[in-house]
Design a protein around this motif. Sequence first.
Motif, PDB file in Angstrom:
ATOM      1  N   SER A  81       0.827  -1.208   0.000  1.00 34.60           N
ATOM      2  CA  SER A  81       0.000   0.000   0.000  1.00 34.60           C
ATOM      3  C   SER A  81       0.860   1.257   0.000  1.00 34.60           C
ATOM      4  CB  SER A  81      -0.920   0.008   1.228  1.00 34.60           C
ATOM      5  OG  SER A  81      -0.160  -0.052   2.427  1.00 34.60           O
TER       6      SER A  81
ATOM      7  N   PRO B 220      -1.824 -10.396   2.534  1.00 35.39           N
ATOM      8  CA  PRO B 220      -3.197 -10.179   2.995  1.00 35.39           C
ATOM      9  C   PRO B 220      -3.593 -11.177   4.078  1.00 35.39           C
ATOM     10  CG  PRO B 220      -3.184 -11.242   0.849  1.00 35.39           C
ATOM     11  CD  PRO B 220      -1.757 -10.830   1.142  1.00 35.39           C
TER      12      PRO B 220
ATOM     13  N   ASP C  87      -8.231 -10.142   4.241  1.00 40.23           N
ATOM     14  CA  ASP C  87      -8.778 -10.039   2.894  1.00 40.23           C
ATOM     15  C   ASP C  87      -8.619 -11.323   2.089  1.00 40.23           C
ATOM     16  OD1 ASP C  87      -9.689  -7.416   3.069  1.00 40.23           O
ATOM     17  OD2 ASP C  87      -7.671  -6.640   2.764  1.00 40.23           O
TER      18      ASP C  87
ATOM     19  N   ARG D 133      -8.003  -6.375  -2.081  1.00 37.05           N
ATOM     20  CA  ARG D 133      -7.735  -5.008  -1.646  1.00 37.05           C
ATOM     21  C   ARG D 133      -7.622  -4.058  -2.841  1.00 37.05           C
ATOM     22  NH1 ARG D 133      -2.632  -5.943   2.196  1.00 37.05           N
ATOM     23  NH2 ARG D 133      -2.130  -7.297   0.430  1.00 37.05           N
TER      24      ARG D 133
END
Length: 236
Positions: free
Chosen positions: A81, A152, A155, A194
């Motif tokens: 991210s 993840p 998720d 995501r």
Amino acid sequence: MSTPHSVTPIGVIRTPFHEKYTAPRQPGADGEFALGRVVLDKGHNFEQALADLSGFEKIWLVYLFDRNTNWKPKVLPPRSSVKRGVFATRSPHRPNPIGLSLVTLLEIRGRTLIVEGVDMLDHTPVLDIKPYLPTIEAFPGARTGWVADSEPQNDTVREIVFDPEFVTAVNELPEAERTAILGHVRRMLRFDIRPHPYKRIALESDGSYTLAYKAWRIRFERTEAGDVLISRLRTA
């Protein structure tokens, strides 16, 4: 300053992927192993160079990211991210646009290698082929830096299910287009939903998600059971 060198492709790699966002992040990373062909050029005795390679199950393909025109010191990988230093990633945006993929060798037909697990674009220039040696190249316990912290968790997808409205809409499409859309949905959403610009996944204001594929927009949401429900198909 380092002395410049030049390299000459020895052939091309044929794959099912024509747009950057449709290609897997890594060979098999999205749960599928696409078939491809490495077609070597004529007139260079490459048939002799391939002697004895058929005994190896895995081979390295060294190739050019020929559709990249620039490099970036920091990039946003699919698993992160935040931006990371390009040398800590497998990004194609490199100072020298050289790619490296480990694929499964299925068969050799003259100057053509049939391989499984391709993740490069169609007509990618290949530079070299090397055998994979698990006794000296496999270190499964090695540290993986930021990647280990970015896997993840909440998720993780249990199953992909399709709403009847989506099934009706996709079944009205030609078979080739329908197969391409369903394959892209499974490849992009099987392990991680995501939002990410590289995967063209966006979070909507109502809490649902949209996956973009060519001119299509696929709406989906996460169920309480942890599944992904594909609910609607529309054009952009």
